[in-house]
Scaffold this motif. Structure first.
Motif, short mmCIF file in Angstrom:
data_model
loop_
_atom_site.label_atom_id
_atom_site.label_comp_id
_atom_site.label_asym_id
_atom_site.label_seq_id
_atom_site.Cartn_x
_atom_site.Cartn_y
_atom_site.Cartn_z
N LEU A 281 0.83 -1.21 0.00
CA LEU A 281 0.00 0.00 0.00
C LEU A 281 0.87 1.27 0.00
N ILE A 282 1.96 1.23 0.75
CA ILE A 282 2.76 2.45 0.90
C ILE A 282 3.62 2.73 -0.35
N ASN A 283 4.19 1.68 -0.94
CA ASN A 283 5.05 1.92 -2.12
C ASN A 283 4.32 2.66 -3.24
N ALA B 255 1.66 4.53 -3.01
CA ALA B 255 1.29 5.88 -2.54
C ALA B 255 2.51 6.81 -2.63
N ASP B 256 3.67 6.26 -2.29
CA ASP B 256 4.91 7.05 -2.35
C ASP B 256 5.19 7.46 -3.79
N ARG C 74 3.06 7.96 -6.09
CA ARG C 74 2.11 9.04 -6.45
C ARG C 74 2.40 10.32 -5.67
N LYS D 117 1.46 10.76 -2.54
CA LYS D 117 0.21 11.06 -1.81
C LYS D 117 0.15 10.27 -0.51
N TYR D 118 -0.68 10.76 0.44
CA TYR D 118 -1.01 9.96 1.61
C TYR D 118 -1.90 8.79 1.18
N LEU D 119 -2.01 7.80 2.07
CA LEU D 119 -2.95 6.71 1.77
C LEU D 119 -4.37 7.26 1.80
N ASP D 120 -5.22 6.81 0.85
CA ASP D 120 -6.62 7.26 0.88
C ASP D 120 -7.40 6.39 1.86
N GLU E 170 -7.43 2.62 1.29
CA GLU E 170 -6.13 2.00 1.63
C GLU E 170 -5.93 1.94 3.14
#
Ligand code: CYC
Length: 161
Positions: free
Chosen positions: A8-10, A12-13, A15, A17-20, A23
């Protein structure tokens, strides 16, 4: 190998962005089921040899497969079969802990179907033994944790068929 957190974090990183919320919800479920998965992993590791031998007794023994001409004959092949099921169980337990199947794709399934086909290892009987393992595990860890590890054993079956 990935786990729910890195998977999930990779992205988002990438992009930036924070996790939505969706996520974050996946992460919440991962943490909430953490204790259940760790407990199940402890039970499985304590009983691994027993789980494999019971599954073999329930699915493969008392038939032609262990007789001359069968793929579990002679003892060398029988031992290879027990070893394969032991590996499946250990890697499915890792995947359950990580809540991510990538370890199975990378370390177990890559080239396994081709290996089995070239050695004449019967995939249908292997799947039967893996399904028998699911039943034995569920009796030991309960339905909810059994489902968690069962998903990953199913992933192995799907990768072989
Ligand atoms: C063989 N199983 C093999 C081989 C590999 C694996 C690579 C060929 C080399 C060897 O004999 O050791 C599997 N190796 C793995 C996996 C990993 C790995 C999964 C991941 C970490 O490194 N035969 C049956 C049963 C079934 C079975 C239905 C057990 C469920 O009839 C398994 N696998 C089996 C047998 C062989 C084998 C009998 C030996 C076949 C032969 O040499 O003729």
């Amino acid at each position: 190998m990935q786990d729910t957190i890195t998977s999930l974090i990779n992205p988002a990183d990438l992009r930036g962005k924070y996790l939505d919320n969706t996520e974050l919800d996946k992460l919440r479920k991962y943490f909430q089921s953490g204790e259940l998965r760790v407990k199940a992993a402890a039970t499985i590791s304590e009983n691994a040899a027993n789980i494999v031998s019971q599954a073999v007794a329930n699915s493969l023994l008392y038939g032609d497969i262990t007789c001359p001409g069968g793929n579990m004959y002679p003892t060398r092949r029988y031992a290879a079969c027990l070893r394969d099921l032991t590996l499946f169980l250990r890697y499915a337990t890792y995947a359950m802990l990580a809540d991510d199947a990538s370890v199975l794709d990378e370390r177990v399934l890559d080239g396994l179907k081709e290996t089995y086909n070239s050695l004449g290892v019967p995939v249908d009987r292997t799947i039967q033994a893996v399904q028998a393992m699911k039943e034995v595990i569920t009796r030991q860890v309960g339905a909810e944790a059994g489902e968690q590890v069962g998903r990953h054993l199913d992933h192995i079956c799907n990768g072989l068929s």
